[in-house]
Write a protein that holds these residues in place. Structure first.
Motif, PDB file in Angstrom:
ATOM      1  N   ASN A 158      45.805 111.489 137.325  1.00 26.94           N
ATOM      2  CA  ASN A 158      45.245 111.282 135.928  1.00 26.94           C
ATOM      3  C   ASN A 158      45.809 112.074 134.649  1.00 26.94           C
ATOM      4  O   ASN A 158      45.185 112.238 133.654  1.00 26.94           O
ATOM      5  N   LEU A 159      46.917 112.770 135.126  1.00 25.07           N
ATOM      6  CA  LEU A 159      47.608 113.602 133.988  1.00 25.07           C
ATOM      7  C   LEU A 159      47.860 112.701 132.566  1.00 25.07           C
ATOM      8  O   LEU A 159      47.677 113.276 131.483  1.00 25.07           O
ATOM      9  N   GLU A 160      48.336 111.822 132.563  1.00 24.53           N
ATOM     10  CA  GLU A 160      48.937 110.869 131.402  1.00 24.53           C
ATOM     11  C   GLU A 160      47.554 110.600 130.773  1.00 24.53           C
ATOM     12  O   GLU A 160      47.707 110.702 129.563  1.00 24.53           O
ATOM     13  N   GLU A 161      46.427 110.359 131.356  1.00 21.16           N
ATOM     14  CA  GLU A 161      45.487 110.089 130.689  1.00 21.16           C
ATOM     15  C   GLU A 161      44.742 111.156 129.942  1.00 21.16           C
ATOM     16  O   GLU A 161      44.181 110.985 128.808  1.00 21.16           O
ATOM     17  N   ILE A 162      44.822 112.138 130.564  1.00 20.94           N
ATOM     18  CA  ILE A 162      44.367 113.573 130.238  1.00 20.94           C
ATOM     19  C   ILE A 162      45.098 113.929 128.954  1.00 20.94           C
ATOM     20  O   ILE A 162      44.555 114.229 127.734  1.00 20.94           O
ATOM     21  N   LYS A 164      46.654 112.211 126.772  1.00 23.09           N
ATOM     22  CA  LYS A 164      46.587 111.427 125.696  1.00 23.09           C
ATOM     23  C   LYS A 164      45.364 111.770 124.713  1.00 23.09           C
ATOM     24  O   LYS A 164      45.343 111.301 123.750  1.00 23.09           O
ATOM     25  N   LEU A 165      44.452 112.507 125.350  1.00 20.18           N
ATOM     26  CA  LEU A 165      43.251 112.735 124.676  1.00 20.18           C
ATOM     27  C   LEU A 165      43.539 113.774 123.458  1.00 20.18           C
ATOM     28  O   LEU A 165      44.399 114.595 123.425  1.00 20.18           O
ATOM     29  N   ASP A 166      42.847 113.553 122.458  1.00 22.35           N
ATOM     30  CA  ASP A 166      42.964 114.366 121.263  1.00 22.35           C
ATOM     31  C   ASP A 166      41.857 115.539 121.197  1.00 22.35           C
ATOM     32  O   ASP A 166      41.099 115.302 122.268  1.00 22.35           O
ATOM     33  N   GLY A 167      42.162 116.522 120.774  1.00 21.06           N
ATOM     34  CA  GLY A 167      41.408 117.929 120.960  1.00 21.06           C
ATOM     35  C   GLY A 167      41.853 119.020 121.554  1.00 21.06           C
ATOM     36  O   GLY A 167      41.082 119.893 121.802  1.00 21.06           O
ATOM     37  N   PHE A 168      42.945 118.873 122.531  1.00 24.20           N
ATOM     38  CA  PHE A 168      43.380 119.983 123.048  1.00 24.20           C
ATOM     39  C   PHE A 168      45.094 120.168 122.819  1.00 24.20           C
ATOM     40  O   PHE A 168      45.541 119.025 122.373  1.00 24.20           O
ATOM     41  N   ASP A 169      45.468 121.246 122.850  1.00 26.21           N
ATOM     42  CA  ASP A 169      46.761 121.533 122.461  1.00 26.21           C
ATOM     43  C   ASP A 169      47.861 121.601 123.635  1.00 26.21           C
ATOM     44  O   ASP A 169      49.086 121.413 123.270  1.00 26.21           O
ATOM     45  N   MET A 170      47.680 121.967 124.765  1.00 19.68           N
ATOM     46  CA  MET A 170      48.462 122.461 125.748  1.00 19.68           C
ATOM     47  C   MET A 170      48.074 122.253 127.336  1.00 19.68           C
ATOM     48  O   MET A 170      46.981 122.772 127.509  1.00 19.68           O
ATOM     49  N   LEU A 171      48.974 121.745 128.044  1.00 22.87           N
ATOM     50  CA  LEU A 171      48.989 121.711 129.489  1.00 22.87           C
ATOM     51  C   LEU A 171      49.709 123.059 130.025  1.00 22.87           C
ATOM     52  O   LEU A 171      50.840 123.070 129.568  1.00 22.87           O
ATOM     53  N   PHE A 172      48.960 123.754 130.894  1.00 21.42           N
ATOM     54  CA  PHE A 172      49.544 125.135 131.426  1.00 21.42           C
ATOM     55  C   PHE A 172      49.574 125.027 132.750  1.00 21.42           C
ATOM     56  O   PHE A 172      48.395 124.755 133.756  1.00 21.42           O
ATOM     57  N   PHE A 173      50.664 124.926 133.416  1.00 21.51           N
ATOM     58  CA  PHE A 173      50.878 124.960 134.824  1.00 21.51           C
ATOM     59  C   PHE A 173      50.733 126.211 135.453  1.00 21.51           C
ATOM     60  O   PHE A 173      51.280 127.153 135.060  1.00 21.51           O
ATOM     61  N   VAL A 203      54.932 115.363 131.055  1.00 17.31           N
ATOM     62  CA  VAL A 203      53.798 114.496 130.698  1.00 17.31           C
ATOM     63  C   VAL A 203      53.303 115.049 129.326  1.00 17.31           C
ATOM     64  O   VAL A 203      53.035 114.387 128.325  1.00 17.31           O
ATOM     65  N   ALA A 204      53.348 116.307 129.250  1.00 16.21           N
ATOM     66  CA  ALA A 204      52.956 117.219 128.065  1.00 16.21           C
ATOM     67  C   ALA A 204      53.815 116.738 126.794  1.00 16.21           C
ATOM     68  O   ALA A 204      53.436 116.450 125.750  1.00 16.21           O
TER      69      ALA A 204
END
Length: 269
Positions: A158-162, A164-173, A203-204
């Motif tokens: 579900n990474l793409e759906e995640i 798309k959300l507003d309210g966070f800034d970064m995906l950290f692997f 995705v990010a």
């Protein structure tokens, strides 16, 4: 509210270097900040720092004009917002597992109109109630960052759906826990880790989020070429451990050389 150095650099298209602090002494933070790291990563997930230690470390970074990132434990909303109220520049939430999980974190950590974060305003981040209340809410949403740590296979579905959300800034692997989750602990070259690392950054960037990860200095250029702007490249315990081990090894070699040059009673051979 104090401007976030990390967000400023990322929004300007620049790269950010971070340093992880495991030790409790705030002077470690100050030394790393003086050295030039943009961000000091403080940890509450794996390390039992109490709030007074955390506050001192945040002050130490602020004294040098640098940001602090606190990786929070998975828990209640209080666990997430207290570091922000101490004026940490951002938080990282480990093991985001699903879209619903991500939505809940945003709800707890962002003020209206994005989320429903509990409001105080009388702490360091709110200038101890000295500033304008509405400006505080606005600036907290704009100048404080929330990072989702992706370190399990489950959220990749579900990474793409995640993203798309507003309210966070970064995906950290997080490759360490990811390696364990796929049954290959410590195998940082595993194909599934390489695939996940690539997917997270793609995705990010696709959905306007920043990408972060951790790795050795030898991998920085490679990860930056992939699109990672935020990279954590060291830790105090690693540095101190290697320094001490090198000193002891050097001392042992020197002592052996001296012994080989002396006779039984210490006279020159």
């Amino acid at each position: 509210m104090r401007e976030s150095l990390v967000l400023k650099k990322l929004r300007d298209g620049e790269n950010v270097c971070s340093f992880k602090v495991n030790l409790a002494d705030a002077r470690v933070v100050e030394i790393a900040a003086q050295a030039g790291f943009d961000c000091l990563w403080l940890d509450q997930e794996h390390i039992g720092q109490d709030w007074s230690i955390l506050a001192a470390q945040i002050w130490a970074a602020k004294s040098q004009g640098k940001d602090t990132l606190v990786r929070v434990p998975r828990g209640s909303y209080s666990d997430y917002v207290k570091p922000l109220e101490l004026d940490a520049s951002g938080i990282m939430v480990p093991h985001i597992m699903s879209l619903a999980d991500a939505k809940k974190v945003i709800e707890m950590t962002r003020f209206h109109p994005i989320g429903k974060r509990a409001i105080d305003g009388g702490n360091a981040d709110g200038a101890y109630a000295a500033g304008d209340f509405k400006a505080y809410l606005r600036d907290a949403n704009q100048q404080r960052f929330v990072i989702f740590q992706i370190e399990d296979p489950e959220p990749l579905e579900n990474l793409e759906e995640i993203a798309k959300l507003d309210g966070f800034d970064m995906l950290f692997f997080g490759p360490g826990d990811f390696s364990q989750a796929i049954g290959a602990p410590g195998d940082m070259d595993h194909p599934k880790i390489q695939e996940a690392r690539q997917k997270v950054v793609e995705v990010a960037r696709k959905y306007g989020k920043f990408a972060g990860t951790t790795g050795p200095i030898t991998k920085v250029a490679e990860y930056q070429d992939m699109g990672y702007q935020f990279i954590s490249i060291g830790a105090d315990v690693l540095t101190l451990t290697k320094y001490c081990a090198d000193l002891v090894a050097g001392f042992g070699n020197t002592a052996e050389k001296v012994d080989n040059e002396k006779g039984y009673y210490g006279a020159k051979k």
